[in-house]
Design a protein around this motif. Structure first.
Motif, PDB file in Angstrom:
ATOM      1  N   UNK A 151       0.812  -1.209   0.000  1.00 16.14           N
ATOM      2  CA  UNK A 151       0.000   0.000   0.000  1.00 16.14           C
ATOM      3  C   UNK A 151       0.845   1.259   0.000  1.00 16.14           C
ATOM      4  N   UNK A 152       1.917   1.252   0.774  1.00 14.61           N
ATOM      5  CA  UNK A 152       2.811   2.418   0.822  1.00 14.61           C
ATOM      6  C   UNK A 152       3.403   2.688  -0.554  1.00 14.61           C
ATOM      7  N   UNK A 153       3.915   1.631  -1.186  1.00 10.42           N
ATOM      8  CA  UNK A 153       4.606   1.824  -2.459  1.00 10.42           C
ATOM      9  C   UNK A 153       3.612   2.109  -3.596  1.00 10.42           C
ATOM     10  N   UNK A 207       2.426  14.263  -9.261  1.00 13.32           N
ATOM     11  CA  UNK A 207       3.360  15.384  -9.128  1.00 13.32           C
ATOM     12  C   UNK A 207       4.366  15.444 -10.277  1.00 13.32           C
ATOM     13  N   UNK A 208       4.216  14.583 -11.259  1.00 11.69           N
ATOM     14  CA  UNK A 208       5.149  14.523 -12.390  1.00 11.69           C
ATOM     15  C   UNK A 208       6.579  14.291 -11.934  1.00 11.69           C
ATOM     16  N   UNK A 209       6.727  13.503 -10.876  1.00  8.69           N
ATOM     17  CA  UNK A 209       8.039  13.180 -10.340  1.00  8.69           C
ATOM     18  C   UNK A 209       8.409  11.772 -10.814  1.00  8.69           C
ATOM     19  N   UNK A 210       8.960  11.683 -11.985  1.00  9.75           N
ATOM     20  CA  UNK A 210       9.229  10.379 -12.588  1.00  9.75           C
ATOM     21  C   UNK A 210      10.260   9.572 -11.814  1.00  9.75           C
ATOM     22  N   UNK A 211      11.215  10.264 -11.187  1.00  9.44           N
ATOM     23  CA  UNK A 211      12.244   9.553 -10.433  1.00  9.44           C
ATOM     24  C   UNK A 211      11.641   8.811  -9.247  1.00  9.44           C
ATOM     25  N   UNK A 212      10.763   9.494  -8.493  1.00 10.63           N
ATOM     26  CA  UNK A 212      10.146   8.830  -7.347  1.00 10.63           C
ATOM     27  C   UNK A 212       9.112   7.803  -7.789  1.00 10.63           C
ATOM     28  N   UNK A 213       8.466   8.055  -8.896  1.00  7.49           N
ATOM     29  CA  UNK A 213       7.548   7.064  -9.446  1.00  7.49           C
ATOM     30  C   UNK A 213       8.286   5.759  -9.718  1.00  7.49           C
ATOM     31  N   UNK A 214       9.447   5.844 -10.375  1.00 10.01           N
ATOM     32  CA  UNK A 214      10.241   4.648 -10.650  1.00 10.01           C
ATOM     33  C   UNK A 214      10.714   3.997  -9.362  1.00 10.01           C
ATOM     34  N   UNK A 215      11.103   4.809  -8.389  1.00  8.57           N
ATOM     35  CA  UNK A 215      11.576   4.268  -7.117  1.00  8.57           C
ATOM     36  C   UNK A 215      10.482   3.440  -6.439  1.00  8.57           C
ATOM     37  N   UNK A 259       7.801   2.118  -7.772  1.00  7.26           N
ATOM     38  CA  UNK A 259       7.460   0.929  -8.550  1.00  7.26           C
ATOM     39  C   UNK A 259       8.516  -0.160  -8.368  1.00  7.26           C
ATOM     40  N   UNK A 260       9.771   0.225  -8.280  1.00  5.52           N
ATOM     41  CA  UNK A 260      10.828  -0.756  -8.025  1.00  5.52           C
ATOM     42  C   UNK A 260      10.638  -1.409  -6.657  1.00  5.52           C
ATOM     43  N   UNK A 261      10.275  -0.597  -5.665  1.00 12.29           N
ATOM     44  CA  UNK A 261      10.022  -1.144  -4.331  1.00 12.29           C
ATOM     45  C   UNK A 261       8.825  -2.081  -4.343  1.00 12.29           C
ATOM     46  N   UNK A 262       7.815  -1.742  -5.144  1.00 12.90           N
ATOM     47  CA  UNK A 262       6.646  -2.617  -5.248  1.00 12.90           C
ATOM     48  C   UNK A 262       7.033  -3.953  -5.877  1.00 12.90           C
ATOM     49  N   UNK A 263       7.889  -3.913  -6.877  1.00 10.64           N
ATOM     50  CA  UNK A 263       8.334  -5.153  -7.509  1.00 10.64           C
ATOM     51  C   UNK A 263       9.064  -6.035  -6.497  1.00 10.64           C
TER      52      UNK A 263
END
Length: 421
Positions: free
Chosen positions: A122-124, A134-142, A144-148
């Motif tokens: 839920x957090x990720x 927020x159009x923050x692609x870097x944190x979006x990728x971060x 999603x990686x944590x979710x994986x």
């Protein structure tokens, strides 16, 4: 509106002597006299109270603080996101992101919890969605990686033949709860953001586990147990698991028939006098009408089934019948989503979206109006364990009421938090 007032008055009068566990409405007209713009104002004011009561801006969250969507700080973040969606105020979006980041920093303590409602997923998942806002692609990728990383938990795709009963199957703490987190991401960030290769083995494990669980019941295709009890409700049982499975169009014909057959089994075995649903298999106690146990969670699952199988009229009819139970018996003593009036109102909103009949919107507004006048004293009387964070939480406290007020102000967009997409 007057007809709805009359119906509510008649229904409650009929039931007054039978169900002392329900709250009684002292002023039915007042419960229905709140305009939609007042619900939005009330939601915004309550959001501020929730933030003040639950969020402490510290560099590192104290050990033991509840981070979860269900009962903790992630619920506060979600209400800030709801406020941003309603008003466009980016300060709410910024605060939401700040809380999610703090939760992410402490989520390592939830190592074994993999669900949206009660764990790291839920957090990720919420973090990735907020970063996208927020159009923050870097944190979006971060995120999603944590979710994986969560998705790679070895027990998730292990079926019963391989000893896969070590991880439960239900929504709150089990595999269905992980699957819902993946659905949430894919719904908001794009199809296959979480790829089928990570999701479908878990779906297959859930179906396999349900078949093994139902092996002693020749007429029910799927059954699951939580701590040994075969629950039917949304939190720990069939309604929650089936509702998640209904979101996967790639199910085989046999899988689809097992899902449909289990729903039909539940409908056939509801309480014949009241139309309510047992909290667990064989339980004869006809008392609970809420999301966790009873007609509310089943009604929402049946609404989804009606959307997925529009040619099967029985699911639509059964959803409407379950909604009548919620309407007649849904004024519980608590305010939250799990076991209170707020969660019950969301079933009526689901029926409104399904049928487009105004009576269901009016009934949801009646419940929301009841909370408008009574929520504060209900929480005080409830004396919720767990302090302010739980009393203001989504599933057991006032954040659930705030979520309802945001959604009755815009019922076409309403969704039960953490359950509907």
């Amino acid at each position: 509106m007057a007809s709805v007032v009359d119906m509510l008055r008649d229904d409650k009068q009929d039931d007054r002597n039978e169900r002392k566990d329900l709250l009684q409405v002292d002023d039915l007209t007042a419960a229905l006299s709140v305009p939609s713009h007042a619900f939005l104002r009330a939601a915004l004011a309550l959001k501020d109270q929730i933030v003040e009561a639950t969020w402490k801006e510290e560099p590192e969250l104290r050990q033991g603080v509840d981070l979860t969507f269900c009962t903790g700080l992630l619920g506060t973040a979600f209400i800030c996101l709801k406020s941003y969606e309603a008003t466009g105020d980016r300060r709410d979006l910024q605060l939401c992101a700040h809380i999610v980041d703090a939760c992410a920093g402490a989520a390592r303590t939830y190592k074994r919890e993999v669900t949206f409602l009660s764990g790291r997923a839920g957090v990720y998942a919420l973090g990735a969605v907020v970063a996208d806002y927020r159009d923050d692609n870097e944190r979006r990728r971060l995120f999603l990686d944590l979710f994986v990383e969560v998705a790679q938990e070895k027990a998730l795709p292990v079926g019963p033949d391989e000893g896969g009963f070590g991880m439960s199957y239900e929504l709150l703490h089990g595999r269905a709860g992980f699957l819902w987190a993946a659905l949430f991401i894919n719904h908001l960030l794009g199809r296959d953001t979480v790829p089928p290769s990570l999701v479908m083995p878990v779906v297959e494990a859930v179906l396999a586990g349900g078949r093994v669980g139902a092996s002693d019941n020749p007429i029910c295709p799927l059954m699951y147990r939580w701590h040994g009890t075969p629950y039917w409700g949304a939190a720990h049982g069939l309604a929650g698991i089936l509702h998640v499975l209904l979101h996967f169009p790639a199910l085989s014909l046999d899988d689809t028939e097992d899902v449909k057959g289990t729903l039909r089994y539940m409908v056939r075995n509801r309480f014949p006098h009241s139309g309510n649903y047992p909290s667990s298999e064989g339980n004869r106690r006809d008392k609970l009408v809420q999301w966790s146990h009873g007609a509310t969670g089943v009604a929402i699952a049946l609404c989804k089934a009606s959307q997925v199988f529009p040619n099967d009229r029985e699911f639509r009819d059964s959803a409407i019948e379950a909604g009548e139970v919620v309407w007649k018996r849904g004024l519980a003593k608590k305010v939250g989503l799990a076991d209170g009036v707020s969660g019950n109102a969301f079933a009526l909103l689901s029926l409104y979206r399904l049928t487009e009949e105004e009576v269901y919107r009016e009934r949801a507004e009646a419940f929301a109006g009841f909370l408008y006048h009574n929520a504060a004293k209900m929480v005080e009387a409830d004396d919720v364990d767990g302090g302010d964070c739980r009393a203001y939480s989504l599933f057991h406290g006032l954040a659930g009421t705030a979520a309802l007020w945001f959604d009755v102000a815009s019922p076409e967009k309403s969704r039960f938090p953490g359950f509907e997409l």
